[in-house]
Scaffold this motif. Structure first.
Motif, short mmCIF file in Angstrom:
data_model
loop_
_atom_site.label_atom_id
_atom_site.label_comp_id
_atom_site.label_asym_id
_atom_site.label_seq_id
_atom_site.Cartn_x
_atom_site.Cartn_y
_atom_site.Cartn_z
N MET A 153 17.57 32.82 -37.65
CA MET A 153 16.58 32.91 -36.58
C MET A 153 16.25 31.54 -36.00
O MET A 153 16.00 31.40 -34.80
N LEU A 154 16.28 30.51 -36.84
CA LEU A 154 16.06 29.15 -36.36
C LEU A 154 17.18 28.74 -35.41
O LEU A 154 16.93 28.16 -34.34
N VAL A 155 18.43 29.05 -35.78
CA VAL A 155 19.56 28.75 -34.91
C VAL A 155 19.45 29.53 -33.60
O VAL A 155 19.66 28.96 -32.51
N ALA A 156 19.10 30.80 -33.70
CA ALA A 156 18.98 31.63 -32.50
C ALA A 156 17.89 31.09 -31.57
O ALA A 156 18.05 31.05 -30.35
N THR A 157 16.77 30.66 -32.16
CA THR A 157 15.68 30.10 -31.36
C THR A 157 16.12 28.81 -30.67
O THR A 157 15.85 28.60 -29.48
N GLY A 158 16.79 27.94 -31.43
CA GLY A 158 17.27 26.69 -30.86
C GLY A 158 18.24 26.92 -29.71
O GLY A 158 18.13 26.30 -28.64
N LEU A 159 19.20 27.83 -29.92
CA LEU A 159 20.17 28.12 -28.87
C LEU A 159 19.51 28.74 -27.65
O LEU A 159 19.87 28.44 -26.51
N ALA A 160 18.54 29.62 -27.88
CA ALA A 160 17.86 30.27 -26.76
C ALA A 160 17.10 29.26 -25.92
O ALA A 160 17.11 29.33 -24.67
N LEU A 161 16.45 28.30 -26.57
CA LEU A 161 15.70 27.29 -25.82
C LEU A 161 16.63 26.36 -25.04
O LEU A 161 16.35 26.00 -23.89
N VAL A 162 17.73 25.95 -25.66
CA VAL A 162 18.65 25.03 -25.00
C VAL A 162 19.41 25.73 -23.88
O VAL A 162 19.55 25.19 -22.77
N ALA A 163 19.92 26.93 -24.15
CA ALA A 163 20.77 27.62 -23.19
C ALA A 163 19.99 28.46 -22.19
O ALA A 163 20.49 28.73 -21.09
N GLY A 164 18.78 28.87 -22.54
CA GLY A 164 18.07 29.81 -21.68
C GLY A 164 16.99 29.23 -20.79
O GLY A 164 16.53 29.90 -19.88
N HIS A 165 16.59 27.98 -21.04
CA HIS A 165 15.44 27.46 -20.28
C HIS A 165 15.73 27.29 -18.80
O HIS A 165 14.81 27.28 -17.97
N LYS A 279 18.65 15.62 -16.40
CA LYS A 279 18.04 15.25 -17.67
C LYS A 279 16.60 15.74 -17.82
O LYS A 279 16.13 15.95 -18.94
N TYR A 280 15.87 15.92 -16.73
CA TYR A 280 14.43 16.20 -16.81
C TYR A 280 14.09 17.56 -16.19
O TYR A 280 13.90 17.64 -14.99
N PRO A 281 14.00 18.63 -16.98
CA PRO A 281 14.35 18.72 -18.41
C PRO A 281 15.86 18.77 -18.58
O PRO A 281 16.58 19.09 -17.63
N PRO A 282 16.36 18.50 -19.80
CA PRO A 282 17.80 18.49 -20.01
C PRO A 282 18.40 19.87 -19.81
O PRO A 282 18.06 20.82 -20.50
N SER A 283 19.30 19.98 -18.85
CA SER A 283 19.92 21.26 -18.54
C SER A 283 20.86 21.68 -19.66
O SER A 283 21.22 20.90 -20.54
N LEU A 284 21.30 22.93 -19.59
CA LEU A 284 22.30 23.41 -20.55
C LEU A 284 23.56 22.55 -20.49
O LEU A 284 24.13 22.18 -21.53
N LEU A 285 24.00 22.21 -19.28
CA LEU A 285 25.21 21.39 -19.15
C LEU A 285 24.98 19.97 -19.66
O LEU A 285 25.87 19.36 -20.24
N PHE A 286 23.78 19.43 -19.44
CA PHE A 286 23.44 18.12 -19.99
C PHE A 286 23.57 18.15 -21.52
O PHE A 286 24.17 17.26 -22.13
N CYS A 287 23.00 19.18 -22.14
CA CYS A 287 23.04 19.28 -23.61
C CYS A 287 24.46 19.51 -24.11
O CYS A 287 24.86 18.94 -25.13
N ALA A 288 25.22 20.36 -23.42
CA ALA A 288 26.59 20.63 -23.85
C ALA A 288 27.45 19.37 -23.80
O ALA A 288 28.22 19.07 -24.72
#
Length: 392
Positions: A153-165, A279-288
Motif C-alpha cells: 500500500m505504501l508503494v501504491a500510494t507513492g506511485l499514485a502521488l507521483v504518477a497521478g498528480h 519541476k514545480y511541481p515535479p511532473s510525472l515525466l520529470f520524476c521518470a
C-alpha cells in the motif's frame, strides 16, 4: 554512514553506504552549480518549464542537470530513514516514525528561519520562500504516518502521488478561496499573504515529493543485509531502465505527464524541447527522467568494493545538511564581495558573463566547502553521543 566508516571495510553493507553517500554527494555538487547560477546569473532568469526558443543551450543543459538534485535527495531521504531504523528490528516503523517527526519539524523551522535568511538577507523577513528543505521536512512528516501502511500500500500510494498528480494540473483556487492556502502547499505553486508585511512563496508544491520519499522508504528492504548485491543491482537496473523507457514513450505520445511540446527550429532545439520537463511541481515525466538516471547511478556507484574515486563525493553526502547551510552563507559572502569589488554590471546586479564562469564558480565553491564538510562529517561520526548531530 560516513565515508571513513564505510571505507574501513569491504563488507557489502558498508559498500552500500558508500554508494548512497556518493549519490547524495553528487547531488550536492550539482546543486552548487545551480545555486551559483541563481546567485551570479540572476540577470538571465530561467522559468519553469524553460523557453526553448530563447535559452542558451549551455544554460539549458546546466538547468536540466540540476533537475536531478531534489528528487535524488528526497528519494534517498526515504531510503536512509529505512536504513537508519532497520537496526531496531521489530521496532523499525516506530523508530523511523519518531525520528521523521522530529527531523521533519526541525527542517521546516530551519527553512523559514536560517535558510530563508541566507537567501534573502532580510531580518525580519518580508518574504519567505518555502523551498526544497521545507518540502523535505513536510515529506518526512507525511512519511512518518504513511510508513505504517503495508509495504504494498505504501508503494501504491507513492506511485499514485507521483504518477497521478498531473491529473490535478487544471485545478486552481484564487487567493480569496478557502482552499487557496492548502492547495498552494500541496500542488499549485503560488504566493500566500500572511498579514500586511509578509508574503510566503510555496516554491515546492508537496504532493509528488511525498510520493518520492514513500517510494524511497519502500525500496529500503532491497538494501537489507540478506539481499544479494546482484539481486539489488538487477532491481535498480530494471527500474532505472524502465523509468527512462517510460519517459521516452510518454514523451513521444505527448498525452499525459507534462506540458505538451513541439519540435524546435533545429535538431538541437527539438531535443531540448523533448527534455524540457516541469519541476514545480515535479511532473510525472520529470520524476521518470530524473529517478531513472538516479537509480542507474545508485547501481553504478554500488559496483566494486573499494570505490576510492567515490570518496570526494561521499564526503559531501555524509553531511549534506551541514554542506547545504554552509554553502548558502558562503555563496552570499562571495556575491557581496564580488559586488563590492566590481560593482553591479548587469543592471542592478553583479553577474557572470557566461555559463562557463558559473561552472568555474561552482568548482571554487566546492573546493572551499570540502575541508569544513569533511571535518564536520568526521566529527559527526565520532560523536554519536551528541543527539542533535543526527539532524545535520
Amino acid at each position: 554512514m560516513t565515508p571513513s566508516i564505510a571505507l574501513a571495510t569491504s563488507s557489502p553493507a558498508h559498500s552500500r553506504l558508500i554508494c548512497i553517500d556518493a549519490l547524495r554527494g553528487l547531488a550536492v555538487l550539482i546543486m552548487l552549480v545551480d545555486h551559483v547560477r541563481e546567485t551570479f546569473y540572476l540577470h538571465l532568469q530561467v522559468p519553469d518549464p524553460m523557453v526553448i526558443a530563447d535559452i542558451d543551450p549551455a544554460l539549458f543543459a546546466s538547468r536540466l542537470l540540476a533537475h536531478l538534485c531534489a528528487p535524488v535527495f528526497v528519494f534517498l531521504t526515504g531510503l536512509s530513514a529505512w536504513l537508519n531504523a532497520a537496526r531496531h528490528g521489530a521496532g523499525l516503523r516506530a523508530a523511523a516514525s519518531s525520528f521523521l517527526w522530529r527531523r521533519g519539524l526541525f527542517l521546516v523551522l530551519l527553512e523559514i528561519t536560517v535558510i530563508n535568511f541566507a537567501w534573502t538577507g532580510e531580518l525580519p523577513p518580508t518574504r519567505i520562500y518555502l523551498q526544497v528543505i521545507w518540502a523535505l521536512g513536510l515529506s518526512m512528516l507525511a512519511l512518518a504516518a504513511l510508513l505504517w501502511l503495508p509495504r504494498r500500500m505504501l508503494v501504491a500510494t507513492g506511485l499514485a502521488l507521483v504518477a497521478g498528480h498531473n491529473l490535478l494540473d487544471g485545478l486552481h483556487f484564487g487567493p480569496d478561496h478557502p482552499f487557496h492556502v492548502v492547495w498552494a502547499v500541496l500542488h499549485d505553486r503560488g504566493w500566500i499573504a500572511v498579514g500586511e508585511s509578509l508574503q510566503v512563496r510555496t516554491s515546492y508544491p508537496l504532493l509528488p515529493w511525498i510520493g518520492l520519499i514513500a517510494l524511497g522508504f519502500a525500496v529500503g528492504p532491497w538494501f537489507g543485509p540478506h539481499v544479494a548485491p546482484t539481486l539489488r543491482a538487477r532491481r535498480l537496473l530494471v527500474w532505472g531502465v524502465g523509468l527512462l523507457t517510460g519517459f521516452v514513450l510518454l514523451r513521444m505520445l505527448d498525452l499525459y505527464g507534462d506540458h505538451p511540446w513541439t519540435a524546435g527550429a533545429t535538431v538541437a532545439r527539438t531535443v531540448m524541447a523533448a527534455f524540457n520537463v516541469t519541476k514545480y511541481p515535479p511532473s510525472l515525466l520529470f520524476c521518470a527522467l530524473t529517478m531513472g538516471i538516479g537509480l542507474l547511478l545508485l547501481r553504478g556507484f554500488g559496483i566494486g568494493r573499494e570505490a576510492a574515486w567515490l570518496r570526494p563525493m561521499a564526503v559531501f553526502g555524509a553531511a549534506p545538511m551541514f554542506a547545504y547551510i554552509l554553502h548558502l552563507f558562503l555563496l552570499k559572502a562571495l556575491y557581496l564581495a564580488a559586488e563590492a569589488v566590481f560593482g553591479p554590471n548587469k543592471g542592478s546586479l553583479f553577474g557572470f558573463d557566461n555559463v562557463l564562469q558559473v561552472w568555474a564558480g561552482a568548482v571554487l565553491l566546492a573546493l572551499l566547502l570540502y575541508q569544513p564538510v569533511r571535518a564536520f562529517g568526521r566529527f559527526k561520526a565520532q560523536r554519536r553521543d551528541i543527539a542533535w548531530l543526527r539532524y545535520l
